[in-house]
Design an enzyme around this catalytic site. Sequence first.
Site, PDB file in Angstrom:
ATOM      1  N   SER A  67       0.833  -1.205   0.000  1.00 57.25           N
ATOM      2  CA  SER A  67       0.000   0.000   0.000  1.00 57.25           C
ATOM      3  C   SER A  67       0.864   1.250   0.000  1.00 57.25           C
ATOM      4  O   SER A  67       1.981   1.254   0.539  1.00 57.25           O
ATOM      5  CB  SER A  67      -0.865  -0.028   1.262  1.00 57.25           C
ATOM      6  OG  SER A  67      -1.435   1.223   1.507  1.00 57.25           O
ATOM      7  N   TYR A  89      -1.692  -1.293  11.151  1.00 56.40           N
ATOM      8  CA  TYR A  89      -2.001  -1.786   9.804  1.00 56.40           C
ATOM      9  C   TYR A  89      -0.875  -1.417   8.829  1.00 56.40           C
ATOM     10  O   TYR A  89      -0.348  -2.256   8.114  1.00 56.40           O
ATOM     11  CB  TYR A  89      -3.348  -1.193   9.328  1.00 56.40           C
ATOM     12  CG  TYR A  89      -3.510  -1.207   7.828  1.00 56.40           C
ATOM     13  CD1 TYR A  89      -3.884  -2.380   7.169  1.00 56.40           C
ATOM     14  CD2 TYR A  89      -3.257  -0.067   7.057  1.00 56.40           C
ATOM     15  CE1 TYR A  89      -3.997  -2.395   5.782  1.00 56.40           C
ATOM     16  CE2 TYR A  89      -3.364  -0.080   5.685  1.00 56.40           C
ATOM     17  CZ  TYR A  89      -3.741  -1.247   5.054  1.00 56.40           C
ATOM     18  OH  TYR A  89      -3.841  -1.264   3.683  1.00 56.40           O
ATOM     19  N   LYS A 118       2.113  -3.706   6.644  1.00 57.08           N
ATOM     20  CA  LYS A 118       2.447  -3.631   5.215  1.00 57.08           C
ATOM     21  C   LYS A 118       3.958  -3.480   5.047  1.00 57.08           C
ATOM     22  O   LYS A 118       4.572  -4.135   4.205  1.00 57.08           O
ATOM     23  CB  LYS A 118       1.722  -2.462   4.545  1.00 57.08           C
ATOM     24  CG  LYS A 118       0.215  -2.663   4.396  1.00 57.08           C
ATOM     25  CD  LYS A 118      -0.117  -3.782   3.421  1.00 57.08           C
ATOM     26  CE  LYS A 118      -1.592  -4.051   3.308  1.00 57.08           C
ATOM     27  NZ  LYS A 118      -1.931  -5.345   2.711  1.00 57.08           N
TER      28      LYS A 118
END
Length: 338
Positions: free
Chosen positions: A125, A150, A154
């Site tokens: 991302s 989160y 990644k």
Amino acid sequence: MAKTILVSGGAGFIGSHVTVELTQAGYNVVIADNFSNCDRTNYNGVCTILGKKLPLVEMDFCDMEAVRSLWKEYKPDAVIHFAAFKAVGESVEDPLKYYRNNLESFLNILQITREKSCNVLFSSSATVYGEPEKSPVTEQSPRQSATSPYGNTKQMCEDFLRDCVKAYEGVRGIALRYFNPIGAHPSALIGELPRGVPNNLVPYITQTAIGKRECLSIFGNDYPTEDGTCLRDYIDIVDLARAHVCAVARMLDGKMKEPYEIFNVGTGRPVSVLELVKAFEKVNGLKLNYRFAPRRSGDVVAIWADPARANEELGWKATRTVEQTLAAAWAWEKKLSE
Ligand code: UD1
């Protein structure tokens, strides 16, 4: 013989669109999903679009035994890993949930790909860039320390993949850094299905337009941008899915220049929240109920991609306009309420 691609999280928003594009490009796709954050709507939609039932394995990638038997049965040539939790706010409230699920499932995938010398495509991302000093960002732009667990998962998964590719013979990897995926399949048979109140902008817009939500809050109109709202790079979900087909072909046809590669997947076009809202109103011929609200904590002001590397190396380019994408998102929302 057609190659087999395993799509973890293949019943979700991105995974379902990727499954359609891969199958239409001639790959055999096996979907694995634990349905923790979606129902069967998209899986059924995929089968309708393709006119056939695709293999579906209901399983959790944190379960190594299940992962082993999956590999034993289907012997995939490559795996695309989408199966992960993705709510930024929830990850701040319950980091362990995110670390356990998102890291362990990927470690299991890396373990089996090491044993079977497989190719891995990881769904990363633009969140790894944090608040960039300047946009557009290239793959060489520095990663900033993550602002949420989160985002941290990644970054960590990217690092796991890089290190494993370096250490283990026969493992190759690509990380695709998505900007803001939006829209739906033109058939309106698959699309985004957020549970509860949407966190992301476009589902919030379409749900407001259909009357499920009263009013869209635009988070912040005092940012240092032209109209005061944040800038993002909104990428059409079908365009995004096609980037995966190019990346898979590059891996399986031995075209990679390095055993681990990273590509930005974006349009290169910054669009403000207000511009997006206005484009949605215009293309769909309706008025949206919205108001300006305070800034949302953790939001970056502006980020958009330099997609040159993906354009040149993958031979991929975003083709759809924001208007086309917003029309598809609206068609999908209407279809859901039929
Ligand atoms: C976030 C995550 C990203 C993740 C993506 C998809 C961060 C910093 N961003 O992107 O990693 O991949 O979601 O899940 O971790 N907005 C409103 N009103 C709303 C909703 C959003 O004004 O009701 C605005 C936001 O302030 C932002 C823009 O719309 O400026 C886009 O927001 P959103 O769709 O949530 O995506 P990001 O936060 O960019």
